[in-house]
Design an enzyme around this catalytic site. Structure first.
Site, PDB file in Angstrom:
ATOM      1  CD  GLU A  93      -2.791   1.110  12.959  1.00  0.00           C
ATOM      2  OE1 GLU A  93      -2.290  -0.028  13.033  1.00  0.00           O
ATOM      3  OE2 GLU A  93      -2.115   2.124  12.754  1.00  0.00           O
ATOM      4  CG  ASP A 152       2.999   1.016   8.313  1.00  0.00           C
ATOM      5  OD1 ASP A 152       1.958   1.411   7.752  1.00  0.00           O
ATOM      6  OD2 ASP A 152       3.010   0.579   9.469  1.00  0.00           O
TER       7      ASP A 152
HETATM    8 ZN   LIG Z   1       0.810   1.093   9.798  1.00  0.00          ZN
END
Ligand SMILES: [Zn+2]
Length: 284
Positions: free
Chosen positions: A235, A247
């Protein structure tokens, strides 16, 4: 930016030929549309995880035959909500003033202490789990920083970030230097209000250093693969001021596959940063 678990069978639904499925998405909840005007919107899917068969192909190491593409649609947004822009800062100042007014005379509101933890909707138990998770994340980040400072582009590096290039190595080094700095010196806010069971956590990249913790975070171990400490690495790497990762692939298999097939994405993939830091199973 969300850290999700690897998708399972139940995360897919079958779309028969000619069948369609519609869902409403409130874009204004996630994007700043206050200036109004014409916006072109298209969906930018990552990886082969959207389609079950493509996911299986990706796991086998082969290239995905067909990426998913969407055409863009144009929407018009009225600028009427702009007034929120003006109200926002005034409201924030008002809160600071009311806090100040509740304190004894002569006391001033100071910035949060360095490396502090603040909590929103977190139980006492959750708070006692967050503290060691952050401590272990600092250990992870320092370990990775030391590895990179030694100039060791061994299998641990290439497994997660692909073939060595000096520019990518410098980029990854800067990411972990920033991770050490953020995790060991900055005031973090942990929001435990997210209840999604299969999601670990999420952040807004332009809102350092607030981390929203979800269901899967609490059932994860403190250290190891997909751990709480590793999730904080993941994070934190999303914050634009830290590394600005995306991501592109979730899970060890897909993340390693990215290193083999798309180095440019691997060096900007959040899970790859987490797994390099967790180093489990250990590589040299
Ligand atoms: Zn992520």
């Amino acid at each position: 930016m969300v850290k999700r678990g690897e998708p399972t069978e139940e995360d897919y639904f079958e779309l028969k030929p000619g069948q369609s499925r519609a869902v409403d998405v409130d874009l204004s909840a996630y994007y700043d549309l206050r200036n109004g005007g014409a916006y072109a919107v298209s969906y930018a899917p990552h990886g082969g995880e959207l389609i079950l068969e493509a996911s299986a192909v990706q796991k086998s190491g082969a290239k995905i035959a067909r990426p998913v593409e969407t055409q863009s649609v144009t929407i018009w947004v009225d600028a009427g909500a702009r007034s929120i822009n003006a109200i926002g800062p005034v409201g924030a100042r008002g809160e600071a003033q009311s806090l100040q007014s509740r304190l004894p005379a002569g006391t001033s509101v100071l910035a949060a202490a360095a490396a502090s933890n603040s909590y929103v909707k977190c139980t006492n138990t959750q708070q006692t789990q967050i503290v060691p998770a952050r401590d272990s994340a600092v250990v992870y980040a320092n370990n990775a920083k030391s590895y990179l400072a030694a100039g060791a582009a061994g299998s641990r590096y290439t497994w997660w970030f692909g073939a060595y290039t000096s520019s990518n190595y410098a980029l990854i080094t800067s990411h972990y230097n920033n991770l050490v700095s953020a995790l060991s010196t900055q005031p973090y806010t942990f929001d435990c209000g997210c209840k999604q069971k299969r999601t670990y956590a999420f952040v807004y990249p332009d809102q350092p250093y607030t981390v929203h913790l979800c269901g899967a975070f609490w059932s994860a171990p403190n250290t190891g693969t997909d751990s709480r400490a590793g999730t904080l690495i993941h994070e934190s790497s999303h914050f634009t001021v830290v590394a600005g990762t995306d991501d592109y692939a979730y899970g060890q298999t897909a993340a390693h596959n990215l290193a083999l097939t798309n180095v440019a994405q691997a060096v900007m993939n959040a899970d790859s940063h987490e797994y390099f830091a967790e180093n489990n199973p250990a590589l040299n």
